[in-house]
Scaffold this active site. Structure first.
Site, short mmCIF file in Angstrom:
data_model
loop_
_atom_site.label_atom_id
_atom_site.label_comp_id
_atom_site.label_asym_id
_atom_site.label_seq_id
_atom_site.Cartn_x
_atom_site.Cartn_y
_atom_site.Cartn_z
CG ASP A 142 3.37 -9.23 -5.21
OD1 ASP A 142 3.49 -8.27 -4.42
OD2 ASP A 142 4.33 -9.82 -5.73
CG LEU A 179 -2.04 -1.14 1.11
CD1 LEU A 179 -3.12 -0.94 2.17
CD2 LEU A 179 -2.69 -1.27 -0.27
#
Ligand SMILES: [Zn+2]
Ligand SMILES: [Zn+2]
Length: 434
Positions: free
Chosen positions: A315, A73
């Site tokens: 991913d 993130l």
């Protein structure tokens, strides 16, 4: 606020449930799963102010909230690529009620202070849940162990240096011993850096034809083997991340046969694309581990079918367009995946590779069990985290619709079938496709 989800096909692999049922949510919890639930409607007949929100789910699948246990993130440190808020918005749109965020931020999540920062940021979003993953080593440098005990108290659910392999086997052994003691799985990015060297795609005929340096499959295989041996030796839970080679699938299968505590995940791009996709030098096809051969894709599908690979994870790796506009060797590795994961995985269902309950288990009960978190089921009394999926919703992947701050996907322009139409966390609708 109450919600009544009516007429959907309820698939909850944790309970072996696959039937047309209604789901009633009260106070953020699953209150009842049953045929033709009428109690809240009868009560609302007497007192309309108590009427539940009704979601008609005919033709849709009603499943426990989906969990993506492998995302990046980028906050803190790389907010121009993604923030916790934009990443969690992308997750909600992708049908995810929870994600596990890797530690390769800046600063690295190697101290309780960073873990707490990530959890505070996520709490402010009031959307998809975030489970922080703690680094194995300080700064991901692979030299000394991170503050594992402190991060565990602060709320990490697993350990990983993802992005970097743990090259030092002695450090990996010690991390596994800690992991075993604290009941934290070790998520391993299996790559021997000396073998992968400066490779940028799978080493084979196509890398030779394109004149690009290759990453041989054996760079992954030797580390999967090493980590399985260390897991057997220490008794730790090893989770192999982003399996990309046929040999790695086989190593995991044989380790399971021997009773070693090992689980594995695969990313949608590794069962959807092969190294052929690199022709044309689209840098959005550059990922680590790289796209492999058609034989590897077949082995991964077989591993998904027989349960060797129990988790599908994206991913999700956002990068800025300017970074991806460099030439193939200079561009960073990684592609976004939160908003295409489900659509790509549904191809496995539409082509008969996986049955829906099998596929849904890889997004719900299995990742929840790897991370040891109390989600991934619609059992009465559990948190009302629900994903409603329309298996036939057809759409084109377009950059403009991505909630993610980055657009680096090789699937732009693809037609996909199957998407989340409603995402619910703790009884709150956090995403609705209109
Ligand atoms: Zn990785
Ligand atoms: Zn990763």
């Amino acid at each position: 606020m109450e919600i009544l989800i009516r007429g959907g096909r309820v698939i909850d692999p944790a309970q072996g449930m696959d039937r047309h049922l209604d789901v009633w949510i009260v106070d953020g919890k699953i209150a009842e799963v049953g045929a033709d639930i009428r109690a809240p409607l009868q009560r609302a007949g007497d007192d309309p102010s108590t009427a539940p929100r009704i979601i008609e789910a005919q033709g849709c699948i009603v499943a426990p909230g989906f969990l993506d246990m492998h995302v990046h993130l980028r906050e803190p440190g790389f907010e121009y690529k993604e923030t916790i808020a934009t990443g969690l918005a992308a997750a909600a749109a992708g049908g995810f009620t929870a994600v596990a965020a890797m530690a390769n931020t800046k600063p690295v999540n190697d101290t309780p202070a960073v873990t707490e920062f990530m959890l505070r940021r996520a709490a402010a979003v009031r959307g998809t849940r975030l489970f922080p993953i703690g680094a194995v080593s300080v700064n991901l440098h692979g030299e000394e162990l991170a503050e594992i005990g402190g991060m565990h108290k602060a709320g990490i659910v697993a350990l990983s240096d993802d992005g970097m392999p743990v090259m030092n086997p002695r450090l990996m052994r010690r991390a596994m011993e800690y992991g075993r003691m604290l009941d934290l799985p070790i998520l391993s990015h299996c790559e021997d850096h000396r073998l992968s060297a400066d490779g940028v795609m799978h080493e084979g005929l196509i890398s030779t034809a394109l004149g690009l340096p290759g990453v041989p499959a054996v760079a992954e295989d030797v580390m999967v083997y090493r980590d399985i041996q260390l897991a057997a030796f220490t008794g730790a839970h090893l989770h192999v991340q982003h399996v990309s080679t046929a040999e790695a699938v086989d190593l995991v299968r044989r380790a399971k046969d021997k009773g070693i505590t090992v689980t594995a995940e695969v990313c949608p791009h590794h069962f959807t694309l092969t190294h052929e996709a690199v022709r044309g030098y689209n840098t959005n096809t550059k990922v680590n581990p790289p796209l492999r051969t058609a034989e590897d894709v077949e082995a991964i599908k077989a591993g998904l079918q027989d349960g060797t690979i129990e988790v599908i994870a994206s991913d999700h790796a956002p990068h800025h367009v300017a970074e991806k506009e460099q030439d193939y060797t200079a561009a960073p590795a990684g592609m976004i995946g939160l908003e295409t994961s489900l659509g790509l995985s549904m191809r496995l269902y539409h082509t008969g590779v996986l049955a829906l309950p099998q596929l849904i288990a890889k997004y719900t009960v299995h990742p929840a069990s790897v991370l040891g978190v109390p989600y991934g089921t619609l059992r009465v009394g559990s948190s009302a985290d629900v994903t409603i999926l329309d298996p036939d919703y057809a759409y084109e992947v377009e950059a403009i619709t991505f909630r993610s701050r980055s657009k680096n996907s090789p699937f732009l322009g693809w037609r996909l079938r199957g998407a989340a139409v409603v995402t619910i966390v703790s009884g709150e609708v956090i995403f609705e496709r209109v």
